[in-house]
Scaffold this motif. Structure first.
Motif, PDB file in Angstrom:
ATOM      1  N   THR A 190      13.224   7.459 -62.110  1.00 25.23           N
ATOM      2  CA  THR A 190      14.129   6.813 -61.177  1.00 25.23           C
ATOM      3  C   THR A 190      15.544   7.179 -61.567  1.00 25.23           C
ATOM      4  O   THR A 190      16.034   6.743 -62.588  1.00 25.23           O
TER       5      THR A 190
ATOM      6  N   GLU B 174      15.764   0.207 -54.813  1.00 26.98           N
ATOM      7  CA  GLU B 174      14.432   0.465 -55.359  1.00 26.98           C
ATOM      8  C   GLU B 174      13.416  -0.617 -55.037  1.00 26.98           C
ATOM      9  O   GLU B 174      12.238  -0.508 -55.403  1.00 26.98           O
TER      10      GLU B 174
ATOM     11  N   GLU C 156       7.327   5.048 -61.582  1.00 24.24           N
ATOM     12  CA  GLU C 156       8.553   5.783 -61.291  1.00 24.24           C
ATOM     13  C   GLU C 156       9.697   5.450 -62.241  1.00 24.24           C
ATOM     14  O   GLU C 156      10.774   5.997 -62.118  1.00 24.24           O
TER      15      GLU C 156
ATOM     16  N   ARG D 293      11.575  -7.495 -57.445  1.00 21.49           N
ATOM     17  CA  ARG D 293      11.260  -6.070 -57.311  1.00 21.49           C
ATOM     18  C   ARG D 293      10.371  -5.796 -56.108  1.00 21.49           C
ATOM     19  O   ARG D 293      10.352  -4.696 -55.583  1.00 21.49           O
TER      20      ARG D 293
ATOM     21  N   LEU E 293       6.299   1.120 -58.871  1.00 20.30           N
ATOM     22  CA  LEU E 293       7.549   0.887 -59.596  1.00 20.30           C
ATOM     23  C   LEU E 293       7.392   1.257 -61.061  1.00 20.30           C
ATOM     24  O   LEU E 293       8.278   1.889 -61.643  1.00 20.30           O
TER      25      LEU E 293
ATOM     26  N   ARG F 198      11.491   9.149 -50.051  1.00 19.93           N
ATOM     27  CA  ARG F 198      10.277   8.778 -50.767  1.00 19.93           C
ATOM     28  C   ARG F 198       9.435   9.979 -51.196  1.00 19.93           C
ATOM     29  O   ARG F 198       9.392  11.007 -50.520  1.00 19.93           O
TER      30      ARG F 198
ATOM     31  N   GLN G 250      19.611  -3.585 -53.365  1.00 22.29           N
ATOM     32  CA  GLN G 250      18.747  -3.050 -54.422  1.00 22.29           C
ATOM     33  C   GLN G 250      17.785  -2.033 -53.809  1.00 22.29           C
ATOM     34  O   GLN G 250      16.673  -2.375 -53.392  1.00 22.29           O
TER      35      GLN G 250
ATOM     36  N   ARG H  30      10.561  -2.740 -53.414  1.00 19.38           N
ATOM     37  CA  ARG H  30       9.415  -2.408 -52.565  1.00 19.38           C
ATOM     38  C   ARG H  30       9.197  -3.578 -51.598  1.00 19.38           C
ATOM     39  O   ARG H  30       8.853  -4.680 -52.028  1.00 19.38           O
TER      40      ARG H  30
END
Length: 463
Positions: free
Chosen positions: A134, A80, A130, A54, A127, A199, A78, A82
């Motif tokens: 999301t 999402e 959200e 992630r 993460l 964002r 992916q 970070r």
């Protein structure tokens, strides 16, 4: 400290220099993370494809690939994820390019331990925050329904207002008591707009270190020589991170006057210069603001610049207090009861009728936040399937039953036994409820200024 699910497989560190890889990995492990390691672009992409971490710490200078290309491929697999990019050759332009293409943050070697861990922790925290919002384009409406549960006239007015302003680029200023969901409202404006895929960046001026607020907002350029601030690093600020998307600024009146002037120049020009640099960087940002106090009062008191006030206060949007939302309270209570019971491993699933009746009579000065606290108190301290009055906090459980009307004497004075302050609070609260949560309309009925109501409600919240 990171949550358990992030420790085992949530973090990938990509660094080609063995000594630095070992150093960074040691720091991360001491902080409770268990990073996967890669030393090349090919190894990084293979590990990413297999484990889908992630958060990624990615060195831009790799022996076999351009770090930005690696980042693009990861985000394509992916979106999402970070990604925190690292380079020894950082510049503001590189930072802006990386953040424009989806990087969460930007670090420059040599890395400070605190700065690196802070960036990783921030990425995981964002993460988690959200998760409930999301959504892809098909699911966007469902997310808004969860964020703004309820069918009251007051909430329908909010929905209509959001739909009207979402497509605009004009600043939105969200008003409302503490705990009414102003940040959720800001996210809803973002999700309804054509910037929804970009964002949503939050900056709370009241929570930031006043001496660091300028850097948090505008970012920082690393010094060109070794003299001066040796600890300074290139850092993308909130404005750069929000380029193409939405910047949500909370408590803007807590900026000092000089910073307010700099922020006003940014709004006028749509460009800014990071701290330590003179070059202007052009950005495309939608601004949404909120404040814990009445911005009109702050402007009159000199805490908020008049020219900035009129630049920001273009489209006001007021979130109604919970007490003005009628049976929406029941829907919210049921939703949060199920959520809290699942978190605590309890069986609670419904409320007794007298609890539901009581909820409609409470002033809820803390709004949804207070409702959640009341429910968590009941769930944590008790067991069962039905929440009863005896399970509520002591100050609520002992209130008179709203269904038991006490006998009244002819011509009884409804204000007997009340102080002037209590009478005033009841009159203002009733007027707001009659007008569906609209403070301006309630103020016109009572022949007082809206700012007077906001000021008094702030006093009640602190009481």
């Amino acid at each position: 400290m990171p949550q358990q699910d992030t420790k085992a497989h949530g973090l990938l560190l990509v660094e080609d220099t063995p000594s630095l890889q070992m150093l960074y990995a040691t720091v991360l492990r001491k902080a409770g993370y268990k990073p996967m390691l890669a030393a090349s672009g090919a190894e990084a992409l293979a590990t990413f494809a297999e484990h889908r971490p992630r958060v990624v710490l990615l060195d831009l200078m790799l022996p076999d690939a351009d770090g930005l290309m690696v980042m693009r491929e990861m985000l394509e697999l992916q979106p999402e994820t970070r990604i925190i990019v690292i380079t020894a050759n950082g510049s503001v332009n590189n930072a802006i390019e990386a953040t424009r293409e989806g990087a969460h943050d930007f670090l420059v070697k040599p890395l400070g331990d605190i700065r690196m861990i802070g960036a990783v922790a921030s990425a995981f925290a964002e993460l988690r925050e959200e998760v409930s919002l999301t959504v892809d384009s098909a699911g966007r409406g469902d997310a808004l329904d969860r964020a703004f549960m309820g069918q009251s006239a007051a909430m329908q007015e909010v929905h209509n207002r959001i739909a009207a302003v979402a497509a605009s680029t004009a600043p939105v200023f969200i008003l409302g008591e503490s705990g009414t969901g102003k940040e959720l409202c800001a996210r809803a404006v973002h999700l309804k707009s054509d910037r929804a895929a970009q964002r949503f960046v939050t900056l709370n001026c009241a929570a930031a270190d006043p001496e660091m607020l300028e850097i948090e907002l505008f970012g920082q350029s690393a010094p060109k020589s070794g003299r001066g601030s040796a600890q300074a690093q290139t850092r993308a600020g909130a404005i750069a991170q929000a380029d193409g998307g939405t910047l949500f600024v909370q408590n803007i009146q807590d900026m000092n006057r000089d910073l307010q002037a700099a922020f006003l120049r940014f709004l006028q020009r749509s460009s800014f210069a990071p701290v330590g640099d003179t070059r202007q960087i052009k950005v495309d940002v939608r601004l949404v603001c909120t404040a814990s106090r009445d911005p009109t009062e702050d402007m009159r008191a000199g805490r908020l610049r008049e020219d900035l006030y009129y630049r920001l206060f273009v489209i006001p949007l007021t979130m109604p207090p919970l007490r003005a939302r009628g049976t929406d309270i029941h829907m919210l209570a049921q939703y949060y009861l199920a959520q809290i019971a699942a978190e605590e491993g309890k069986r609670f699933s419904r409320f007794s009728p007298d609890v539901l009746d009581l909820f409609l009579t409470l002033p809820w000065h803390g709004n949804v936040r207070e409702l959640i606290n009341v429910l968590r108190h009941a769930v944590v301290l008790h067991d069962g399937e039905v929440v009863t009055r005896a399970m509520l906090p002591h100050n609520l459980a002992n209130l008179p039953d709203p269904n038991q009307v006490p006998p009244t004497q002819p011509n009884a004075d409804p204000f007997a036994g009340l102080t002037m302050a209590q009478i005033e609070e009841r009159a203002i609260t009733a007027a707001i409820s009659r007008h569906g949560g609209s403070v301006p309309r309630a103020a016109r009925e009572l022949d007082i200024a809206p700012s007077t109501i906001y000021r008094k409600r702030e006093q009640w919240d602190k009481a």
